[in-house]
Design a protein around this motif. Structure first.
Motif, short mmCIF file in Angstrom:
data_model
loop_
_atom_site.label_atom_id
_atom_site.label_comp_id
_atom_site.label_asym_id
_atom_site.label_seq_id
_atom_site.Cartn_x
_atom_site.Cartn_y
_atom_site.Cartn_z
N ARG A 207 -12.23 9.70 2.80
CA ARG A 207 -12.27 10.21 1.41
C ARG A 207 -12.89 9.16 0.48
O ARG A 207 -12.83 7.95 0.75
N ALA B 198 -4.26 14.48 -1.31
CA ALA B 198 -4.49 13.04 -1.53
C ALA B 198 -5.97 12.69 -1.73
O ALA B 198 -6.28 11.58 -2.15
N GLN C 44 3.90 4.05 -9.16
CA GLN C 44 3.83 3.12 -8.02
C GLN C 44 3.65 1.68 -8.50
O GLN C 44 4.25 0.74 -7.96
N ARG D 69 5.27 9.80 16.96
CA ARG D 69 5.51 10.91 16.04
C ARG D 69 6.11 12.11 16.77
O ARG D 69 6.99 12.80 16.26
N ARG E 37 -4.13 11.39 -7.38
CA ARG E 37 -3.84 9.96 -7.17
C ARG E 37 -3.55 9.28 -8.51
O ARG E 37 -2.64 8.46 -8.62
N ALA F 190 1.94 7.39 11.33
CA ALA F 190 2.90 7.10 12.40
C ALA F 190 2.68 5.75 13.09
O ALA F 190 2.96 5.57 14.26
N THR G 192 5.41 5.60 -0.23
CA THR G 192 4.53 6.34 -1.16
C THR G 192 4.01 7.63 -0.52
O THR G 192 3.60 8.54 -1.23
N ASP H 245 -8.13 10.69 5.70
CA ASP H 245 -7.65 9.58 4.86
C ASP H 245 -8.65 8.43 4.79
O ASP H 245 -8.78 7.78 3.76
N ARG I 278 -1.32 3.97 2.06
CA ARG I 278 -2.69 3.85 2.56
C ARG I 278 -3.54 2.91 1.71
O ARG I 278 -4.50 2.33 2.19
O1 CDP Z 1 4.39 9.17 7.81
P1 CDP Z 1 2.91 9.18 7.97
O2 CDP Z 1 2.36 7.81 8.20
O3 CDP Z 1 2.44 10.18 8.98
O4 CDP Z 1 2.30 9.74 6.60
P2 CDP Z 1 2.73 9.39 5.11
O5 CDP Z 1 2.71 7.92 4.89
O6 CDP Z 1 3.98 10.13 4.76
O7 CDP Z 1 1.51 10.01 4.25
C1 CDP Z 1 1.18 11.39 4.26
C2 CDP Z 1 -0.22 11.52 3.69
O8 CDP Z 1 -0.20 11.13 2.31
C3 CDP Z 1 -1.28 10.64 4.32
O9 CDP Z 1 -1.91 11.24 5.45
C4 CDP Z 1 -2.27 10.41 3.18
O10 CDP Z 1 -3.21 11.44 3.08
C5 CDP Z 1 -1.40 10.47 1.94
N1 CDP Z 1 -1.12 9.15 1.36
C6 CDP Z 1 -2.08 8.56 0.58
O11 CDP Z 1 -3.17 9.09 0.41
N2 CDP Z 1 -1.84 7.36 -0.03
C7 CDP Z 1 -0.67 6.75 0.14
N3 CDP Z 1 -0.44 5.59 -0.50
C8 CDP Z 1 0.32 7.31 0.98
C9 CDP Z 1 0.07 8.52 1.60
#
Ligand code: CDP
Length: 204
Positions: free
Chosen positions: A166, A81, A94, A136, A87, A12, A33, A163, A109
């Motif tokens: 890990r 994740a 991606q 959020r 992944r 968020a 993603t 996140d 991320r």
């Molecule tokens: O919208 P928000 O920023 O809350 O979360 P999101 O971008 O939709 O991602 C949800 C979850 O997916 C994250 O908390 C990560 O654990 C995972 N994620 C990840 O590991 N790698 C990414 N490239 C994107 C998301």
């Protein structure tokens, strides 16, 4: 010609808003993603093993983004994740998206660190946990969910910790990323900073 904008950061932080605005401004395609991990998390909540779910993902899994925006699905996403095979199953899609002709913005991320370390522009968008939780909360309330600030703040903090800690592709800013702390910035200011970074890279 390909041109990749990688936008990473915690939950968020405003990555989605900035990514959509940058994509619209330059005519680039955009991939959130997080939706991929949310879709795997949703299948896991429905009883499917996570790795099989990631390997079987199709565009249909992303067809109903509202169903992927719940707090329960966000939590499930960050649990699946951490699994390296999940992944790995999402990697090629991606990478291909990042290098498509005409330019691409990906937010997540690990875009600047793992998916596309050669991205032309890397941003790490962040804000204080309190500010992010308030943003959020507004989104969740507007979407009709019943929740409160304390719950959302606790969710955001526990997901960020999972996140960042890990072993596989942890959330972190790439060494060459520009960090944008949007705690005290409005949307326009944050978007303008991101647009300026893209313009500088296109010229240079
Ligand atoms: O919208 P928000 O920023 O809350 O979360 P999101 O971008 O939709 O991602 C949800 C979850 O997916 C994250 O908390 C990560 O654990 C995972 N994620 C990840 O590991 N790698 C990414 N490239 C994107 C998301």
């Amino acid at each position: 010609m390909s041109f990749t904008v990688a936008i990473d950061g915690p939950a968020a932080a405003g990555k989605g808003t900035i990514s959509r605005a940058v994509a619209a401004r330059f005519g680039f395609a955009h991939l959130d993603t997080g939706l991929l991990y949310r879709a795997v998390g949703r299948r896991m909540l429905a009883g499917e093993p996570s790795i099989a779910a990631a390997e079987a993902l199709t565009p249909d899994d992303l067809a109903d983004p509202d169903a992927l925006r719940t707090a329960a699905v966000a939590e499930a996403a960050s649990k699946v994740a951490v699994i390296p095979e999940v992944r790995a199953a999402l990697l090629d899609f991606q990478r291909a998206f990042a290098r498509r002709a005409g330019g691409a913005v990906l937010d997540g991320r690990d875009i600047g660190t793992v998916i596309c370390p050669e991205a032309e522009v890397k941003l790490f968008v962040t804000a204080s946990a309190e500010v992010r939780a308030e943003r959020r909360l507004k989104e969740l309330l507007a979407a009709g969910f019943e929740t409160d600030l304390g719950t959302v703040l606790a969710d955001v903090k526990s997901r960020d910790a999972r996140d960042a800690e890990r072993a596989s592709a942890p959330m972190r800013a790439a060494d060459d990323a520009l960090t944008l702390d949007t705690s005290a910035m409005g949307v326009e200011e944050a978007v303008a900073a991101a647009v300026a970074a893209v313009e500088a890279a296109r010229v240079g």
